[in-house]
Design an enzyme around this catalytic site. Structure first.
Site, PDB file in Angstrom:
ATOM      1  N   GLU A  76       0.809  -1.234   0.000  1.00 14.47           N
ATOM      2  CA  GLU A  76       0.000   0.000   0.000  1.00 14.47           C
ATOM      3  C   GLU A  76       0.838   1.279   0.000  1.00 14.47           C
ATOM      4  OE1 GLU A  76      -2.680  -0.559   3.327  1.00 14.47           O
ATOM      5  OE2 GLU A  76      -3.449  -2.429   2.513  1.00 14.47           O
ATOM      6  N   ASN A  80       1.859  -5.230  -3.026  1.00 19.40           N
ATOM      7  CA  ASN A  80       0.464  -5.549  -2.696  1.00 19.40           C
ATOM      8  C   ASN A  80      -0.306  -4.257  -2.427  1.00 19.40           C
ATOM      9  OD1 ASN A  80      -1.523  -7.610  -1.926  1.00 19.40           O
ATOM     10  ND2 ASN A  80      -1.256  -6.902   0.190  1.00 19.40           N
ATOM     11  N   HIS A 109     -10.547  -6.203  -1.975  1.00 12.84           N
ATOM     12  CA  HIS A 109     -11.581  -5.855  -0.996  1.00 12.84           C
ATOM     13  C   HIS A 109     -12.644  -5.096  -1.783  1.00 12.84           C
ATOM     14  CE1 HIS A 109      -9.243  -7.105   2.449  1.00 12.84           C
ATOM     15  NE2 HIS A 109      -8.221  -6.369   2.066  1.00 12.84           N
ATOM     16  N   GLU A 130      -6.395 -10.625  -1.020  1.00 10.85           N
ATOM     17  CA  GLU A 130      -7.129 -10.382   0.239  1.00 10.85           C
ATOM     18  C   GLU A 130      -8.632 -10.294  -0.029  1.00 10.85           C
ATOM     19  OE1 GLU A 130      -5.598  -7.043   2.493  1.00 10.85           O
ATOM     20  OE2 GLU A 130      -3.513  -7.562   2.085  1.00 10.85           O
ATOM     21  N   ASP A 155     -12.523 -10.130  -0.202  1.00 13.70           N
ATOM     22  CA  ASP A 155     -13.805 -10.221   0.498  1.00 13.70           C
ATOM     23  C   ASP A 155     -14.749  -9.237  -0.180  1.00 13.70           C
ATOM     24  OD1 ASP A 155     -12.877  -7.743   1.551  1.00 13.70           O
ATOM     25  OD2 ASP A 155     -12.383  -8.620   3.486  1.00 13.70           O
TER      26      ASP A 155
HETATM   27  O1  G3I Z   1      -4.871  -6.780  19.259  1.00 11.46           O
HETATM   28  C1  G3I Z   1      -5.572  -5.617  19.696  1.00 11.46           C
HETATM   29  C2  G3I Z   1      -6.292  -5.852  20.970  1.00 11.46           C
HETATM   30  O2  G3I Z   1      -5.365  -6.133  21.991  1.00 11.46           O
HETATM   31  C3  G3I Z   1      -7.141  -4.632  21.308  1.00 11.46           C
HETATM   32  O3  G3I Z   1      -7.889  -4.893  22.426  1.00 11.46           O
HETATM   33  C4  G3I Z   1      -8.062  -4.292  20.152  1.00 11.46           C
HETATM   34  C5  G3I Z   1      -8.864  -3.014  20.426  1.00 11.46           C
HETATM   35  O4  G3I Z   1      -9.146  -2.320  19.271  1.00 11.46           O
HETATM   36  O5  G3I Z   1      -7.289  -4.077  19.005  1.00 11.46           O
HETATM   37  C6  G3I Z   1      -6.563  -5.226  18.617  1.00 11.46           C
HETATM   38  O6  G3I Z   1      -5.852  -4.917  17.466  1.00 11.46           O
HETATM   39  C7  G3I Z   1      -6.608  -4.839  16.267  1.00 11.46           C
HETATM   40  C8  G3I Z   1      -6.001  -5.827  15.273  1.00 11.46           C
HETATM   41  O7  G3I Z   1      -6.627  -5.690  13.997  1.00 11.46           O
HETATM   42  C9  G3I Z   1      -6.145  -7.273  15.724  1.00 11.46           C
HETATM   43  O8  G3I Z   1      -7.503  -7.598  15.810  1.00 11.46           O
HETATM   44  C10 G3I Z   1      -6.495  -3.427  15.708  1.00 11.46           C
HETATM   45  O9  G3I Z   1      -7.180  -2.531  16.566  1.00 11.46           O
HETATM   46  C11 G3I Z   1      -7.088  -3.362  14.318  1.00 11.46           C
HETATM   47  O10 G3I Z   1      -6.828  -2.086  13.772  1.00 11.46           O
HETATM   48  C12 G3I Z   1      -6.450  -4.395  13.442  1.00 11.46           C
HETATM   49  O11 G3I Z   1      -7.064  -4.371  12.180  1.00 11.46           O
HETATM   50  C13 G3I Z   1      -6.380  -5.039  11.152  1.00 11.46           C
HETATM   51  C14 G3I Z   1      -6.071  -4.053  10.046  1.00 11.46           C
HETATM   52  O12 G3I Z   1      -5.424  -4.748   8.977  1.00 11.46           O
HETATM   53  C15 G3I Z   1      -5.173  -2.924  10.512  1.00 11.46           C
HETATM   54  O13 G3I Z   1      -4.817  -2.113   9.446  1.00 11.46           O
HETATM   55  C16 G3I Z   1      -7.247  -6.155  10.619  1.00 11.46           C
HETATM   56  O14 G3I Z   1      -7.435  -7.155  11.632  1.00 11.46           O
HETATM   57  C17 G3I Z   1      -6.615  -6.788   9.400  1.00 11.46           C
HETATM   58  O15 G3I Z   1      -7.529  -7.661   8.789  1.00 11.46           O
HETATM   59  C18 G3I Z   1      -6.263  -5.697   8.392  1.00 11.46           C
HETATM   60  O16 G3I Z   1      -5.626  -6.302   7.299  1.00 11.46           O
HETATM   61  C19 G3I Z   1      -5.293  -5.409   6.228  1.00 11.46           C
HETATM   62  C20 G3I Z   1      -4.089  -6.004   5.523  1.00 11.46           C
HETATM   63  O17 G3I Z   1      -3.054  -6.275   6.429  1.00 11.46           O
HETATM   64  C21 G3I Z   1      -3.601  -5.062   4.425  1.00 11.46           C
HETATM   65  N1  G3I Z   1      -4.666  -4.739   3.499  1.00 11.46           N
HETATM   66  C22 G3I Z   1      -5.892  -4.262   4.108  1.00 11.46           C
HETATM   67  C23 G3I Z   1      -6.385  -5.235   5.168  1.00 11.46           C
HETATM   68  C24 G3I Z   1      -7.714  -4.818   5.708  1.00 11.46           C
HETATM   69  O18 G3I Z   1      -7.612  -3.572   6.363  1.00 11.46           O
END
Ligand code: G3I
Length: 429
Positions: A229, A277, A313, A344, A346
């Site tokens: 990105e 990516n 997405h 990725e 969905d």
């Molecule tokens: O692990 C913490 C947890 O301890 C806390 O309590 C909670 C409260 O918000 O947050 C948790 O972390 C979250 C993490 O996912 C794990 O669940 C983050 O807030 C959250 O921002 C994070 O989101 C991820 C996101 O990337 C961040 O940019 C998504 O799961 C993940 O699916 C997403 O994946 C990205 C790819 O890597 C790149 N392309 C886009 C894609 C979708 O956004």
């Protein structure tokens, strides 16, 4: 917004755009797609980063159903054993398996095979239902969060591999390949990395991170999202003023941070597949055009890039993309001598911006667009079941507490109609 393309329409579009000779300097030519099938050309070179000088011969004469066309050209220093495309027997179009009980089987028995992937979360692996569907239906794994910079290098030079190792070891035990995600990304950085400044400090941090992480997983991971990105537009849908994204990396090093990251990754593993990516580059839009020019420049400069991941997405907050547009877009990148992959996928149903009917059509037609291209080496879905989708908790996804209904399995791990559409596309139906 949407159309109902037939396989033949795809073939015609693909042919009109790119089934003639292509592959640039050094890459082999893809074979012709002929009515009765040509006999195809020799494989392309395997040499240097951009395909070396070993161009393959052109494939057979043009056709509709495809013959035994020439192998795709060499795409860089690594061999192509990891993902199984290329080689002297690679056909001009992928042939589906006669039947399959799982998506994984459909991918493994296609010719050439195509990887069927899923984003896997550490917490998911605590759930037996999740684990068994994940391993039965997929043979390619991307860690959803556990291999990002904040997870692996929380303090400078001190690495933490426990959660990532759990996923990678589980994948290897189940005969699945893994894609490392992601080495250099502006997001999910630890605080110390976000606040770096100065070219020397940023370059040193990139080098230490890539060397350590790729070194740790060297025997288990052979494909990597090297840069994620790097491009931004005014809208998340890929429209408006495409430009390099400001980040700690870009601000210190300018655009050359991409070349640097790929070069360091190649030094670490001469055989790995190295990918760029991005999201909302799935169809023919402004962001995709910008990324195309950026990647083309890298190929022309000899940067060791092997392919491009199209996140796919679909729906809010990202782009929508129909099958023919996706096919045309993937084709132009493949014609640079690169692998392409859906990395990725969905399709978000929240707020009904994508209707139920559109979602089914998109799932079928987009998977079909990739499947028909031998250069499209894999399709990864961003999760297993709807309830765990990242979209449910992302404000831009407009879910407001509702499920995004974006994936192939419901929360009891039952197959949804979306699953059936993907299976249809993988079996050529
Ligand atoms: O692990 C913490 C947890 O301890 C806390 O309590 C909670 C409260 O918000 O947050 C948790 O972390 C979250 C993490 O996912 C794990 O669940 C983050 O807030 C959250 O921002 C994070 O989101 C991820 C996101 O990337 C961040 O940019 C998504 O799961 C993940 O699916 C997403 O994946 C990205 C790819 O890597 C790149 N392309 C886009 C894609 C979708 O956004």
């Amino acid at each position: 917004m949407r159309s109902a393309p037939l396989t033949l329409l795809f073939s015609a579009i693909l042919c009109a755009i790119g089934c003639s000779d292509s592959g640039g300097d050094g890459g082999g030519q893809t074979g012709g797609a002929g009515t009765t099938g040509g006999t195809g050309g020799a494989p392309g070179g395997t040499g240097s980063a951009t395909g070396g000088t070993g161009g393959g011969a052109p494939g057979g004469t043009s056709s509709t159903t495809g013959g035994t066309g020439g192998a795709p050209g060499g795409t860089g220093g690594g061999d192509s054993s990891t993902v199984g495309t290329g080689g002297t027997d690679a056909p001009a179009a992928r042939t589906p398996a006669a039947s399959a009980r799982t998506l994984r089987e459909a991918g493994e028995n296609a010719n050439p095979p195509i990887l069927i992937g899923a984003a896997i979360s550490g917490s998911g692996l605590n759930d037996n239902g999740y684990k068994s569907v994940a391993a039965a239906e997929h043979n390619y794994v991307t860690a959803e969060n556990e291999m990002k910079w904040d997870a692996l290098e929380p303090t400078p030079g001190s690495f933490s591999y426990g959660s990532a190792d759990n996923i990678v070891n589980w994948a290897v035990q189940n005969g699945m390949q893994v894609k490392g995600h992601t080495l250099v990304w502006h997001n999910q950085l630890p605080g110390w990395a976000s606040s770096l400044s100065g070219a020397a400090a940023v370059e040193q941090a990139i080098r230490r991170h890539i060397e350590n992480v790729m070194g740790h997983f060297k025997d288990r991971i052979h494909t990597w999202d090297v840069v994620n990105e790097a491009v931004i537009t005014d809208s998340d849908t890929g429209v408006g003023n495409p430009r390099m994204r400001p980040s700690v990396f870009f601000n210190a090093l300018g655009e050359r941070y991409l070349d640097l990251a790929f070069e360091i990754a190649r030094e670490q593993d001469p055989d790995a597949k190295l990918y760029y990516n991005d999201y909302s580059i799935d169809a023919l839009n402004e962001k995709a055009d910008f990324v195309y020019e950026m990647v083309k420049g890298m190929v022309e400069r000899g940067v060791p890039i092997d392919g491009v991941g199209f996140q796919m997405h679909i729906g809010p907050p990202n782009n929508e993309a129909g099958g023919p547009d996706v096919a045309a877009n993937l084709r132009r990148f493949a014609d640079l001598g690169l692998e392409v992959l859906i990395s990725e996928m969905d399709i978000n149903r929240c707020s009904n911006q994508v209707t139920a009917e559109e979602q089914l059509t998109y799932y079928h037609d987009i998977v079909e667009a990739c499947f028909l291209m031998p250069e499209c080496v894999g399709i990864t879905f961003w999760g297993i079941n709807d309830g765990r989708s990242w979209l449910n908790g992302w404000s831009g996804a407009l879910c407001n507490g509702q499920s995004s209904q974006s994936l192939l399995f419901d929360d009891r791990y039952q197959k949804k109609e979306t699953y059936n559409k993907v299976m249809d596309a993988l079996l050529g139906r």
